[in-house]
Motif scaffolding. Sequence first.
Motif, mmCIF file in Angstrom:
data_model
loop_
_atom_site.group_PDB
_atom_site.id
_atom_site.type_symbol
_atom_site.label_atom_id
_atom_site.label_comp_id
_atom_site.label_asym_id
_atom_site.label_seq_id
_atom_site.Cartn_x
_atom_site.Cartn_y
_atom_site.Cartn_z
ATOM 1 N N ILE A 166 0.850 -1.194 0.000
ATOM 2 C CA ILE A 166 0.000 0.000 0.000
ATOM 3 C C ILE A 166 0.887 1.247 0.000
ATOM 4 O O ILE A 166 0.630 2.208 -0.727
ATOM 5 C CB ILE A 166 -0.972 -0.017 1.195
ATOM 6 C CG1 ILE A 166 -2.051 -1.071 0.940
ATOM 7 C CG2 ILE A 166 -1.585 1.360 1.422
ATOM 8 C CD1 ILE A 166 -2.920 -1.370 2.127
ATOM 9 N N ASP A 167 1.960 1.188 0.774
ATOM 10 C CA ASP A 167 2.896 2.310 0.849
ATOM 11 C C ASP A 167 3.699 2.470 -0.449
ATOM 12 O O ASP A 167 4.056 3.583 -0.822
ATOM 13 C CB ASP A 167 3.861 2.136 2.024
ATOM 14 C CG ASP A 167 3.155 2.190 3.373
ATOM 15 O OD1 ASP A 167 2.013 2.697 3.446
ATOM 16 O OD2 ASP A 167 3.742 1.703 4.356
ATOM 17 N N ASP A 168 3.996 1.355 -1.121
ATOM 18 C CA ASP A 168 4.775 1.372 -2.359
ATOM 19 C C ASP A 168 4.167 0.369 -3.339
ATOM 20 O O ASP A 168 4.579 -0.794 -3.391
ATOM 21 C CB ASP A 168 6.236 1.015 -2.077
ATOM 22 C CG ASP A 168 7.109 1.051 -3.317
ATOM 23 O OD1 ASP A 168 6.609 1.363 -4.422
ATOM 24 O OD2 ASP A 168 8.322 0.768 -3.189
ATOM 25 N N PRO A 169 3.162 0.801 -4.129
ATOM 26 C CA PRO A 169 2.466 -0.114 -5.043
ATOM 27 C C PRO A 169 3.355 -0.754 -6.113
ATOM 28 O O PRO A 169 2.945 -1.737 -6.733
ATOM 29 C CB PRO A 169 1.392 0.768 -5.684
ATOM 30 C CG PRO A 169 1.222 1.911 -4.763
ATOM 31 C CD PRO A 169 2.560 2.128 -4.124
ATOM 32 N N TYR A 170 4.565 -0.234 -6.323
ATOM 33 C CA TYR A 170 5.482 -0.888 -7.259
ATOM 34 C C TYR A 170 5.817 -2.305 -6.805
ATOM 35 O O TYR A 170 6.234 -3.137 -7.602
ATOM 36 C CB TYR A 170 6.785 -0.085 -7.393
ATOM 37 C CG TYR A 170 6.646 1.156 -8.239
ATOM 38 C CD1 TYR A 170 6.818 1.110 -9.617
ATOM 39 C CD2 TYR A 170 6.330 2.374 -7.653
ATOM 40 C CE1 TYR A 170 6.685 2.250 -10.390
ATOM 41 C CE2 TYR A 170 6.201 3.519 -8.420
ATOM 42 C CZ TYR A 170 6.371 3.448 -9.787
ATOM 43 O OH TYR A 170 6.232 4.577 -10.553
ATOM 44 N N LEU A 171 5.635 -2.577 -5.522
ATOM 45 C CA LEU A 171 5.938 -3.907 -4.978
ATOM 46 C C LEU A 171 4.899 -4.955 -5.369
ATOM 47 O O LEU A 171 5.156 -6.153 -5.245
ATOM 48 C CB LEU A 171 6.030 -3.834 -3.448
ATOM 49 C CG LEU A 171 7.135 -2.947 -2.873
ATOM 50 C CD1 LEU A 171 6.987 -2.849 -1.359
ATOM 51 C CD2 LEU A 171 8.510 -3.470 -3.269
ATOM 52 N N ILE A 172 3.739 -4.534 -5.840
ATOM 53 C CA ILE A 172 2.631 -5.452 -6.141
ATOM 54 C C ILE A 172 2.846 -6.147 -7.475
ATOM 55 O O ILE A 172 3.052 -5.494 -8.498
ATOM 56 C CB ILE A 172 1.289 -4.692 -6.181
ATOM 57 C CG1 ILE A 172 1.029 -3.959 -4.865
ATOM 58 C CG2 ILE A 172 0.144 -5.645 -6.517
ATOM 59 C CD1 ILE A 172 -0.150 -2.980 -4.935
ATOM 60 N N LYS A 173 2.772 -7.463 -7.467
ATOM 61 C CA LYS A 173 2.810 -8.223 -8.725
ATOM 62 C C LYS A 173 1.599 -7.801 -9.536
ATOM 63 O O LYS A 173 0.490 -7.700 -9.018
ATOM 64 C CB LYS A 173 2.766 -9.726 -8.433
ATOM 65 C CG LYS A 173 2.811 -10.576 -9.686
ATOM 66 C CD LYS A 173 2.808 -12.055 -9.330
ATOM 67 C CE LYS A 173 2.866 -12.927 -10.546
ATOM 68 N NZ LYS A 173 4.175 -12.928 -11.203
ATOM 69 N N ARG A 174 1.793 -7.576 -10.813
ATOM 70 C CA ARG A 174 0.704 -7.100 -11.653
ATOM 71 C C ARG A 174 0.581 -7.928 -12.909
ATOM 72 O O ARG A 174 1.509 -8.645 -13.248
ATOM 73 C CB ARG A 174 0.892 -5.619 -11.968
ATOM 74 C CG ARG A 174 2.190 -5.287 -12.656
ATOM 75 C CD ARG A 174 2.302 -3.780 -12.896
ATOM 76 N NE ARG A 174 3.481 -3.499 -13.658
ATOM 77 C CZ ARG A 174 4.610 -3.046 -13.158
ATOM 78 N NH1 ARG A 174 4.719 -2.788 -11.885
ATOM 79 N NH2 ARG A 174 5.637 -2.840 -13.935
#
Length: 147
Positions: free
Chosen positions: A92-100
């Motif tokens: 949530i703090d760094d959405p770049y961490l989310i697999k997409r």
Amino acid sequence: MMNDKNVEVMEVHFYEKPGCINNTKQKVLLKDKGYKVIAYNLLEEPWTTTVLAKYLSTRPFAEWFNVSAPRIKSGEINPANFGEEEALQAMIDDPYLIKRPLIRVGQNYGCGFDSVLAKELMKEEIDRALLSCPKSKTQNSCDDEIK
């Protein structure tokens, strides 16, 4: 015989990082299958842990992270050091961490274009080249360019 105007097109809610080469290709493939793709900017979505968990919990915890994320590639973050709640908050703090991409069809959720949901939508084998950043080995990923 049913009139084509009466056929409801299935909506695929697609959370992407704008500019991501593979997310763009994935959306085209879904549209080519006849789906109505509604794209959202994953990086600007007001995620909560409850909502994000619906997408991520469809796969093993070790596969929640975007391995091309700058903070993971640099070694600043090691996903193995997180518990599930910590991981959700970090994403949530760094959405770049989310697999997409994150994908939703009705009440069905998926994380990644190799998710069960994506495979069901595609109804065929998914090109493995569409599952990881094409730039990650030869040049900076799209994530690196934004940060």
